[in-house]
Design a protein around this motif. Structure first.
Motif, PDB file in Angstrom:
ATOM      1  N   LEU A 136       4.810 -12.095  -5.627  1.00 52.71           N
ATOM      2  CA  LEU A 136       5.091 -10.666  -5.771  1.00 52.71           C
ATOM      3  C   LEU A 136       6.348 -10.479  -6.601  1.00 52.71           C
ATOM      4  CD1 LEU A 136       3.848  -8.006  -4.860  1.00 52.71           C
ATOM      5  CD2 LEU A 136       5.286  -8.089  -2.818  1.00 52.71           C
ATOM      6  N   THR A 166      -2.762 -11.359  -7.550  1.00 49.55           N
ATOM      7  CA  THR A 166      -2.669 -12.202  -6.361  1.00 49.55           C
ATOM      8  C   THR A 166      -3.039 -13.628  -6.737  1.00 49.55           C
ATOM      9  OG1 THR A 166      -3.340 -10.311  -5.007  1.00 49.55           O
ATOM     10  CG2 THR A 166      -3.441 -12.475  -3.985  1.00 49.55           C
ATOM     11  N   THR A 186       3.867 -15.844  -0.437  1.00 48.14           N
ATOM     12  CA  THR A 186       3.874 -14.389  -0.557  1.00 48.14           C
ATOM     13  C   THR A 186       2.902 -13.960  -1.643  1.00 48.14           C
ATOM     14  OG1 THR A 186       6.208 -14.259   0.103  1.00 48.14           O
ATOM     15  CG2 THR A 186       5.295 -12.346  -1.021  1.00 48.14           C
ATOM     16  N   HIS A 187       2.012 -13.030  -1.290  1.00 44.49           N
ATOM     17  CA  HIS A 187       1.088 -12.402  -2.241  1.00 44.49           C
ATOM     18  C   HIS A 187       0.101 -13.416  -2.833  1.00 44.49           C
ATOM     19  CE1 HIS A 187      -0.139  -8.830  -4.317  1.00 44.49           C
ATOM     20  NE2 HIS A 187      -0.027  -9.380  -5.504  1.00 44.49           N
ATOM     21  N   SER A 207       3.322 -13.898   3.931  1.00 35.40           N
ATOM     22  CA  SER A 207       3.627 -12.482   3.737  1.00 35.40           C
ATOM     23  C   SER A 207       2.698 -11.919   2.665  1.00 35.40           C
ATOM     24  CB  SER A 207       5.090 -12.307   3.311  1.00 35.40           C
ATOM     25  OG  SER A 207       5.382 -10.952   3.036  1.00 35.40           O
ATOM     26  N   HIS A 208       2.036 -10.813   2.976  1.00 32.58           N
ATOM     27  CA  HIS A 208       1.081 -10.193   2.040  1.00 32.58           C
ATOM     28  C   HIS A 208       0.047 -11.218   1.573  1.00 32.58           C
ATOM     29  CE1 HIS A 208       4.668  -7.613   1.829  1.00 32.58           C
ATOM     30  NE2 HIS A 208       3.831  -6.624   1.601  1.00 32.58           N
ATOM     31  N   ARG A 210      -3.889 -12.716   1.944  1.00 37.53           N
ATOM     32  CA  ARG A 210      -5.264 -12.468   2.397  1.00 37.53           C
ATOM     33  C   ARG A 210      -5.837 -13.769   2.923  1.00 37.53           C
ATOM     34  NH1 ARG A 210      -9.626  -9.196   2.525  1.00 37.53           N
ATOM     35  NH2 ARG A 210      -8.293  -7.479   1.918  1.00 37.53           N
ATOM     36  N   ASP A 232       2.308  -8.483   7.187  1.00 36.87           N
ATOM     37  CA  ASP A 232       1.407  -7.744   6.285  1.00 36.87           C
ATOM     38  C   ASP A 232       0.272  -8.622   5.757  1.00 36.87           C
ATOM     39  OD1 ASP A 232       2.531  -5.062   6.198  1.00 36.87           O
ATOM     40  OD2 ASP A 232       4.256  -5.970   5.215  1.00 36.87           O
ATOM     41  N   CYS A 233      -0.291  -9.447   6.614  1.00 36.02           N
ATOM     42  CA  CYS A 233      -1.445 -10.256   6.228  1.00 36.02           C
ATOM     43  C   CYS A 233      -2.727  -9.529   6.606  1.00 36.02           C
ATOM     44  CB  CYS A 233      -1.395 -11.622   6.908  1.00 36.02           C
ATOM     45  SG  CYS A 233       0.005 -12.645   6.394  1.00 36.02           S
ATOM     46  N   CYS A 258       0.236  -6.565  10.750  1.00 35.24           N
ATOM     47  CA  CYS A 258      -1.021  -7.145  10.250  1.00 35.24           C
ATOM     48  C   CYS A 258      -2.157  -6.275  10.797  1.00 35.24           C
ATOM     49  CB  CYS A 258      -1.161  -8.598  10.698  1.00 35.24           C
ATOM     50  SG  CYS A 258       0.139  -9.688  10.072  1.00 35.24           S
TER      51      CYS A 258
END
Length: 334
Positions: A136, A166, A186-187, A207-208, A210, A232-233, A258
């Motif tokens: 990110l 991503t 992250t991301h 973090s972030h 998927r 934030d997953c 999440c």
């Protein structure tokens, strides 16, 4: 280089004094023995370490033996292409046999996938112990050029023109990552076998990210995992960290915002710290059991109060249930 092992336990106050000399009184740095210099340079931003190569012939290659590599993009004349070129060249010139820490932070673009794949593999081949990949790349104020208003800068960073792609980590890199102890992502995108081969991993921070697949399958390849941090997953409705077939060593667990996790199931006999924040809605279920070792619990859960919210199935009832499960903790923060 072998001398890294001998000085890895350098007292923090001594290291601080040496770094002060390095930045504030450079004339005296020449008095430091040569084996110690790459170790000192390892605690500087990699860009600064590389710049020392122009000082003299003695300094020309010292930076190539540093054991910490930290590449963080900052807005300058070279732009993102120049940053990628700099990392490429730095990685290709690195001569050390081992990398202790590798950190990468920039707004990823798909066209850089071959470069990023190469950097990760090189770090793993050199037995990296801490791998921190932030795709990110949101900047700190220290990386913002002078003369640019802070709010204007962040408005640009969050615009559709900038927003990074991503990074897809679906293909496992970690079959050669047996030395990895700390992994921060992250991301990016992970699938269930992405973390296979991480037999020494103790800390995992996502973090972030998927998550594609069962979370139990993610951690099955990490038998030594003690610290798990999720922020934030998304991607999995059922977060499960319990299985009779897994000998879990997990001691600390953090789950923050999440929202896709509709069912959170935790069975962790060694867990001593639990930190959960987010929405306690009527469609979220928490199942906590076998957590008698819990010492610290932090719950930052909120819900929209309606008349039946405390009844079974309501959002308030969800909060009431989880409070009952953790009330034995010595320290409880709400």
């Amino acid at each position: 280089m072998e001398y890294f092992d001998e000085i890895s336990e350098l007292p923090e106050h001594l290291l601080s004094n040496i770094l002060s000399i390095f930045y504030d009184d450079f004339d005296h740095i020449s008095e430091v023995s040569e084996p110690l210099l790459p170790y000192i340079l390892s605690f500087c931003p990699t860009k600064d370490a590389v710049r020392t190569s122009i000082l003299s012939s003695r300094w020309r290659s010292l930076w190539t033996y540093i054991h910490n590599l930290d590449f963080s993009f900052s807005m300058d004349a070279s732009g993102i292409e120049g940053f990628v070129e700099f990392v490429d060249r730095s990685m290709s010139l690195h001569k050390g046999f081992k990398i202790q820490k590798f950190r990468l932070s920039f707004g990823y673009r798909e066209r850089f996938a071959p470069n990023v794949n190469k950097w990760i593999r090189l770090a793993l081949e050199k037995q990296v112990e801490l791998l921190d990949l932030d795709f990110l790349g949101l900047p700190s104020s220290a990386n913002i050029p002078h003369g640019i208003k802070l709010h204007h800068f962040f408005a640009f960073y969050s615009s559709a023109n900038y927003y990074p792609n991503t990074f897809d980590l679906s293909t496992s890199f970690f079959h050669v990552g047996s030395s990895l102890k700390v992994l921060k992502l992250t991301h990016c995108i992970l699938k269930s076998n992405s973390l296979d081969g991480l037999g020494s991993l103790k800390t995992l921070c996502l973090s972030h990210v998927r998550l594609n697949g069962s979370f139990l399958e993610f951690i099955a390849g990490c038998p030594m995992l003690e610290d798990l941090d999720l922020e934030d997953c998304d991607g999995i409705p059922h977060f499960q960290i319990s299985s009779p077939n897994l000998q879990l060593k997990l001691k600390r667990l953090k789950i923050h915002t999440c929202i896709d996790f509709k069912i959170i199931e935790i069975d962790a006999p060694n867990l001593i710290s639990l930190d959960i924040s987010g929405l306690a809605s009527s469609d979220r279920k928490f199942y906590l059991k076998n957590i008698s070792a819990l010492l610290h619990a932090s719950l930052n859960l909120y819900y929209v109060f309606v008349e039946d919210s405390l009844e079974q199935g309501g959002s308030g009832y969800c909060l009431k249930t989880i409070l009952g499960d953790v009330c034995h903790a010595k320290v409880l923060t709400i």
